[in-house]
Design a protein around this motif. Sequence first.
Motif, PDB file in Angstrom:
ATOM      1  N   GLU A  13       0.825  -1.207   0.000  1.00 59.78           N
ATOM      2  CA  GLU A  13       0.000   0.000   0.000  1.00 59.78           C
ATOM      3  C   GLU A  13       0.863   1.262   0.000  1.00 59.78           C
ATOM      4  O   GLU A  13       0.574   2.220  -0.709  1.00 59.78           O
ATOM      5  N   LEU A  14       1.928   1.272   0.803  1.00 54.73           N
ATOM      6  CA  LEU A  14       2.817   2.428   0.847  1.00 54.73           C
ATOM      7  C   LEU A  14       3.507   2.607  -0.504  1.00 54.73           C
ATOM      8  O   LEU A  14       3.622   3.731  -1.000  1.00 54.73           O
ATOM      9  N   ASN A  15       3.946   1.527  -1.108  1.00 56.70           N
ATOM     10  CA  ASN A  15       4.583   1.617  -2.422  1.00 56.70           C
ATOM     11  C   ASN A  15       3.614   2.218  -3.441  1.00 56.70           C
ATOM     12  O   ASN A  15       3.990   3.074  -4.229  1.00 56.70           O
ATOM     13  N   PHE A  16       2.359   1.776  -3.416  1.00 56.86           N
ATOM     14  CA  PHE A  16       1.374   2.305  -4.365  1.00 56.86           C
ATOM     15  C   PHE A  16       1.180   3.807  -4.155  1.00 56.86           C
ATOM     16  O   PHE A  16       1.123   4.579  -5.109  1.00 56.86           O
ATOM     17  N   SER A  17       1.125   4.221  -2.884  1.00 55.18           N
ATOM     18  CA  SER A  17       0.927   5.655  -2.601  1.00 55.18           C
ATOM     19  C   SER A  17       2.132   6.488  -3.042  1.00 55.18           C
ATOM     20  O   SER A  17       1.982   7.636  -3.434  1.00 55.18           O
ATOM     21  N   LYS A  18       3.344   5.919  -2.993  1.00 55.83           N
ATOM     22  CA  LYS A  18       4.560   6.643  -3.388  1.00 55.83           C
ATOM     23  C   LYS A  18       4.764   6.649  -4.897  1.00 55.83           C
ATOM     24  O   LYS A  18       5.174   7.647  -5.471  1.00 55.83           O
TER      25      LYS A  18
END
Length: 133
Positions: free
Chosen positions: A39-44
Motif C-alpha cells: 500500500e505504501l509503495n502504491f501511494s509513493k
Amino acid sequence: MKKVITFGTFDIFHVGHVNILERARALGDYLIVGISSDELNFSKKGRNPVYSIAERLKIISSLRFVDEVFVEESLELKAQYLRDFDADVLVMGDDWKGKFDIYKDICDVVYLERTPSISTTEIIEVVRQPRDN
C-alpha cells in the motif's frame, strides 16, 4: 552495538540493492531494513510492486549482511521506527539527499551514492516494452 537502519521498496531485486545494503551494513554492527508495504509503495509510486511484501521480506532477510527486516507502513512513522529500533545511523540513497536531515536529532543520517545506470523503475520499463522480432 551500532545499529544502522535503511528503508526501501526493494522490488525487482538487483545489484544496486546489494551495493547499498552492503555499504549500509559496513557503517555499523547490525542492519535493520524497513521494506515499504504494498500500500505504501502504491501511494509513493502509483503502482503496485511486482513482488508481494511477503516475497520482498523473504528476499531481503535472506541476505547475510541484513540482520532484521520489518514492514514500513507509513512515511509519517519514520521517526517512530528510528526510535523503536534504537537506530544510531539512518542510511538512504543520495537521490534523497537532505530530505531526511530532519531526523538528525534522533540519529546520524548518511546518504550513500546509488549504483549508476540501474533502477527498478527502468528495469520494469524495459521488461514491459514490446520486443522487435
